[in-house]
Motif scaffolding. Structure first.
Motif, short mmCIF file in Angstrom:
data_model
loop_
_atom_site.label_atom_id
_atom_site.label_comp_id
_atom_site.label_asym_id
_atom_site.label_seq_id
_atom_site.Cartn_x
_atom_site.Cartn_y
_atom_site.Cartn_z
N VAL A 16 0.78 -1.13 0.03
CA VAL A 16 -0.06 0.02 0.03
C VAL A 16 0.85 1.20 0.06
CG1 VAL A 16 -2.05 -1.05 1.24
CG2 VAL A 16 -0.24 -0.02 2.63
N PRO A 17 0.54 2.44 -0.51
CA PRO A 17 1.03 3.67 -0.57
C PRO A 17 1.13 4.34 0.87
CG PRO A 17 -0.81 4.06 -1.67
CD PRO A 17 -0.79 2.50 -1.39
N ASP A 18 0.27 3.96 1.75
CA ASP A 18 0.18 4.75 2.92
C ASP A 18 -0.41 3.81 3.98
OD1 ASP A 18 -0.84 6.27 5.19
OD2 ASP A 18 -0.82 8.05 3.89
N ILE A 19 0.53 3.38 4.73
CA ILE A 19 0.10 2.31 5.70
C ILE A 19 -0.79 2.79 6.73
CG2 ILE A 19 2.23 2.59 7.36
CD1 ILE A 19 2.23 -0.79 7.10
N ALA A 22 -4.12 2.67 5.27
CA ALA A 22 -4.56 1.32 4.91
C ALA A 22 -5.02 0.67 6.43
CB ALA A 22 -3.48 0.71 4.23
N VAL A 23 -4.25 0.80 7.39
CA VAL A 23 -4.64 0.43 8.56
C VAL A 23 -5.96 0.71 9.05
CG1 VAL A 23 -4.24 0.14 11.01
CG2 VAL A 23 -2.43 -0.50 9.64
N LYS A 24 -6.24 2.02 8.95
CA LYS A 24 -7.54 2.58 9.18
C LYS A 24 -8.48 2.28 8.34
CE LYS A 24 -9.63 7.09 9.73
NZ LYS A 24 -9.73 8.59 9.67
N PHE A 25 -8.28 2.16 7.18
CA PHE A 25 -9.43 1.48 6.25
C PHE A 25 -9.67 0.14 6.40
CE2 PHE A 25 -10.41 -0.95 2.58
CZ PHE A 25 -11.58 -0.16 1.65
N TYR A 26 -8.93 -0.71 6.69
CA TYR A 26 -9.29 -2.01 6.76
C TYR A 26 -9.97 -2.42 8.41
CZ TYR A 26 -7.22 -3.49 2.38
OH TYR A 26 -6.88 -3.71 1.13
N GLN A 27 -9.48 -1.47 9.07
CA GLN A 27 -10.03 -1.66 10.39
C GLN A 27 -11.28 -0.99 10.48
OE1 GLN A 27 -7.15 0.91 13.03
NE2 GLN A 27 -7.85 -0.76 14.67
N GLU A 117 -17.63 4.60 0.35
CA GLU A 117 -17.75 5.72 1.40
C GLU A 117 -16.33 5.93 1.76
OE1 GLU A 117 -20.39 4.96 4.40
OE2 GLU A 117 -22.14 5.34 3.25
N HIS A 118 -15.56 4.99 1.97
CA HIS A 118 -14.22 5.15 2.47
C HIS A 118 -13.00 5.10 1.42
CE1 HIS A 118 -16.12 4.02 6.09
NE2 HIS A 118 -15.15 4.42 6.78
N GLY A 119 -13.50 5.75 0.16
CA GLY A 119 -12.46 5.89 -0.94
C GLY A 119 -12.32 4.90 -1.64
N GLY A 120 -12.86 3.67 -1.73
CA GLY A 120 -12.65 2.49 -2.82
C GLY A 120 -13.72 2.83 -3.79
N LYS A 121 -13.86 1.69 -4.66
CA LYS A 121 -14.81 1.71 -5.65
C LYS A 121 -15.28 0.17 -5.95
CE LYS A 121 -11.03 2.69 -8.90
NZ LYS A 121 -10.45 3.22 -9.91
N GLN A 122 -16.44 0.39 -6.61
CA GLN A 122 -17.03 -0.78 -7.04
C GLN A 122 -16.92 -1.00 -8.63
OE1 GLN A 122 -21.54 -0.83 -6.32
NE2 GLN A 122 -21.81 -2.65 -7.45
N ARG A 123 -16.45 -2.06 -8.80
CA ARG A 123 -15.97 -2.35 -10.16
C ARG A 123 -16.93 -3.06 -11.18
NH1 ARG A 123 -10.10 -2.11 -11.22
NH2 ARG A 123 -10.76 -3.07 -13.08
N MET A 124 -17.89 -3.65 -10.54
CA MET A 124 -19.07 -4.29 -11.41
C MET A 124 -20.28 -4.32 -10.74
SD MET A 124 -18.02 -8.27 -10.43
CE MET A 124 -19.41 -8.92 -11.07
N PRO A 144 -9.04 1.62 -1.62
CA PRO A 144 -8.68 3.09 -2.00
C PRO A 144 -7.13 3.11 -2.55
CG PRO A 144 -9.32 3.33 0.12
CD PRO A 144 -9.53 1.82 -0.16
N PHE A 145 -6.30 2.01 -2.26
CA PHE A 145 -4.91 1.78 -2.79
C PHE A 145 -4.85 1.02 -3.86
CE2 PHE A 145 -6.06 1.50 1.76
CZ PHE A 145 -5.66 2.63 2.11
N GLY A 146 -5.91 0.30 -4.65
CA GLY A 146 -5.67 -0.27 -5.94
C GLY A 146 -5.89 -1.73 -5.68
N ASN A 147 -6.02 -2.19 -4.43
CA ASN A 147 -5.90 -3.43 -4.47
C ASN A 147 -7.40 -4.08 -4.54
OD1 ASN A 147 -3.44 -4.49 -3.41
ND2 ASN A 147 -3.81 -2.99 -1.78
N LEU A 148 -7.65 -5.20 -5.36
CA LEU A 148 -8.88 -5.78 -5.78
C LEU A 148 -9.32 -6.60 -4.54
CD1 LEU A 148 -7.84 -4.68 -8.56
CD2 LEU A 148 -9.53 -6.29 -9.46
N LEU A 149 -10.44 -6.32 -4.30
CA LEU A 149 -11.29 -7.62 -3.25
C LEU A 149 -12.46 -7.82 -3.91
CD1 LEU A 149 -13.04 -5.86 -0.46
CD2 LEU A 149 -11.16 -4.43 -1.62
N GLU A 150 -12.86 -9.00 -3.63
CA GLU A 150 -14.05 -9.83 -4.16
C GLU A 150 -15.02 -9.73 -2.88
OE1 GLU A 150 -15.58 -13.41 -6.95
OE2 GLU A 150 -13.57 -13.47 -5.92
N ILE A 151 -16.19 -9.74 -2.95
CA ILE A 151 -17.16 -9.88 -1.71
C ILE A 151 -18.12 -11.08 -2.14
CG2 ILE A 151 -18.66 -9.02 -0.32
CD1 ILE A 151 -17.69 -5.90 -0.83
N TYR A 152 -18.14 -12.43 -1.17
CA TYR A 152 -19.01 -13.27 -1.22
C TYR A 152 -20.07 -13.20 -0.42
CZ TYR A 152 -16.69 -16.74 -4.61
OH TYR A 152 -16.10 -17.24 -5.74
#
Length: 165
Positions: A16-19, A22-27, A117-124, A144-152
């Motif tokens: 990530v570009p800003d740790i 990133a910690v705050k986002f994932y928390q 709401e926290h700076g990420g995006k929905q890709r589909m 927000p840092f460009g890492n792709l995550l999927e949700i099931y």
């Protein structure tokens, strides 16, 4: 020869570009626990310094690292390297390597909303695996840092146990 047994998943490392962000986002978004606050690792002769030289080769200098955990005890290592670069295209799915990780939440829509709401995006759009048959849903997003995550919406085993598609 012994048959292999299924190993458990220990952790994944994300750059990530800003740790701190990133910690705050994932928390705040995924609710992951902080096990070790961000700290700096320096290239030296300490055991961790030598281990990192084995991994990165000589001349890596320093980086920041933090450790988090999911509710099912999977570790998340966050790395912030100096002079990190954002790739022009972070979704080169045709190239060998990891291109996403997946989390499970029955409230897919709510988690997508929180990510955005926290700076990420929905890709589909959110899609159903078995429309009209089962309530299994999925979607790809981006932190927000460009890492792709999927949700099931349901577990991996439930989603694929009767054969997919």
């Amino acid at each position: 020869m012994k048959n292999p047994y299924p190993r458990s998943f220990s952790h994944i490392g994300l750059s990530v570009p800003d740790i701190t962000k990133a910690v705050k986002f994932y928390q705040e978004v995924l609710g992951w626990y902080v096990i070790m606050e961000p700290s700096e690792v320096i290239e030296d002769n300490s055991p961790i310094g030598q281990m990192c030289t084995d991994v990165f080769g000589p001349g890596w200098g320093s980086f920041k690292i933090a450790h988090l955990s999911t509710s099912d005890k999977v570790g998340i290592e966050l790395f912030e390297f100096p002079n990190n670069e954002d790739p022009e295209n972070n979704f080169e799915f045709w190239k060998t390597g990891i291109f996403h990780f997946c989390v499970q939440d029955p409230d897919v829509e709510g988690l997508v909303e929180k990510i955005v709401e926290h700076g990420g995006k929905q890709r589909m759009p959110i899609r159903e695996y078995y429309p009209g048959e089962k309530p299994y849903r999925m979607v790809y997003c981006e932190d927000p840092f460009g890492n792709l995550l999927e949700i099931y919406s349901h577990s991996y085993e439930l989603t694929y146990s009767q054969g997919a598609y």
